[in-house]
Design an enzyme around this catalytic site. Structure first.
Site, PDB file in Angstrom:
ATOM      1  CG  ASN A  89      -2.335   0.529   0.963  1.00 41.76           C
ATOM      2  OD1 ASN A  89      -2.356   1.692   0.303  1.00 41.76           O
ATOM      3  ND2 ASN A  89      -3.299  -0.036   1.117  1.00 41.76           N
ATOM      4  CG  ASP A  97      21.827   1.590   2.844  1.00 36.65           C
ATOM      5  OD1 ASP A  97      20.890   2.174   2.044  1.00 36.65           O
ATOM      6  OD2 ASP A  97      22.491   2.361   3.688  1.00 36.65           O
ATOM      7  CG  HIS A 119      22.620   5.842  11.251  1.00 38.36           C
ATOM      8  ND1 HIS A 119      23.565   6.041  10.331  1.00 38.36           N
ATOM      9  CD2 HIS A 119      21.575   5.991  10.711  1.00 38.36           C
ATOM     10  CE1 HIS A 119      22.876   6.322   9.215  1.00 38.36           C
ATOM     11  NE2 HIS A 119      21.735   6.134   9.560  1.00 38.36           N
ATOM     12  CB  SER A 146      -1.257   0.975   9.041  1.00 35.95           C
ATOM     13  OG  SER A 146      -2.136   0.470   8.163  1.00 35.95           O
ATOM     14  CB  ALA A 164      -1.606  -1.063  13.107  1.00 40.51           C
ATOM     15  NE  ARG A 184       8.261  -7.167  24.787  1.00 37.20           N
ATOM     16  CZ  ARG A 184       9.273  -7.432  25.153  1.00 37.20           C
ATOM     17  NH1 ARG A 184       9.936  -8.358  24.822  1.00 37.20           N
ATOM     18  NH2 ARG A 184      10.244  -6.361  25.680  1.00 37.20           N
ATOM     19  NE  ARG A 187      -4.882 -14.130  18.534  1.00 41.66           N
ATOM     20  CZ  ARG A 187      -5.243 -14.544  17.419  1.00 41.66           C
ATOM     21  NH1 ARG A 187      -4.955 -16.088  17.185  1.00 41.66           N
ATOM     22  NH2 ARG A 187      -6.082 -14.275  16.356  1.00 41.66           N
TER      23      ARG A 187
END
Length: 202
Positions: A89, A97, A119, A146, A164, A184, A187
């Protein structure tokens, strides 16, 4: 000869996920497809032939029946590999990189960032945009919600769902639902999920 040897040494450091600077990695700039990405993002949605041609020129590889909505963004583009039946989307960002490999049947919601690069913590090490890079792998049939951020070196296993707004900083096992900051597992995906929203409420 010395320049090529230096390039080989930098490539090896990049491969190992070690620090390198913008100047040291600048020999890779011809692999960037940023002008083609700009062109793709300004192509009419209905011009499917042109968009497919551009996508094949931008990406390292692209499978069949790929949908990538505009705009998308890529540091290189040439380090991204998409499988069959991919759907991406709007505002998908590839910080590629090094390689980002995405399997078949993957769906990615709006505003997702896949970044292979980070970094150093100490400011004295961040001169000349010093950085490290590790590849990302997204296996088949993953769904990413999203505004998710996937960080360097992560592998997301087959069939998993990333909720999301999550920040994925570690590997996610196959067939699990994972959410949060940091992301994390909450389930497993089970056969009970086959019944979700499949019949009208009574």
């Amino acid at each position: 000869m010395e320049i090529n040897q230096n390039h080989d040494e930098v490539r090896e450091r990049i491969r190992q996920g070690l620090l390198h600077t913008e100047s040291e990695a600048s020999f890779q700039d011809p692999l960037r497809r940023t002008d083609l990405v700009f062109e793709y993002n300004n192509t009419r949605p209905g011009d499917t032939g042109r968009r497919r041609d551009l996508l094949e020129r931008i990406l390292g590889s692209v499978g069949a029946r790929t949908v990538l909505l505009s705009p998308f963004h890529a540091g290189f583009g040439s380090n991204v590999h998409l499988g069959d039946d991919f759907f991406g989307n709007v505002n998908l960002t590839f910080v590629d990189d090094v390689e980002i490999r995405i399997g078949n049947g993957v769906m990615i919601a709006p505003g997702v960032t896949l970044t292979t690069t980070g970094h150093p913590i100490h400011p004295d090490l961040r001169e000349d945009f010093r950085r490290f890079s590790e590849p990302i792998v997204i296996e088949d049939k993953v769904w990413i919600g999203s505004n998710v951020v996937v960080l360097p070196g992560v592998r997301i296993g087959y069939g998993s769902v990333i909720g999301a707004g999550s920040v994925v900083s570690r590997d996610i096992p196959p067939m699990t639902v994972a959410v949060g900051v940091p992301c994390r597992v909450v389930r497993p995906v089970t056969d009970e999920d086959l019944k979700t929203r499949t019949t009208p409420a009574t």
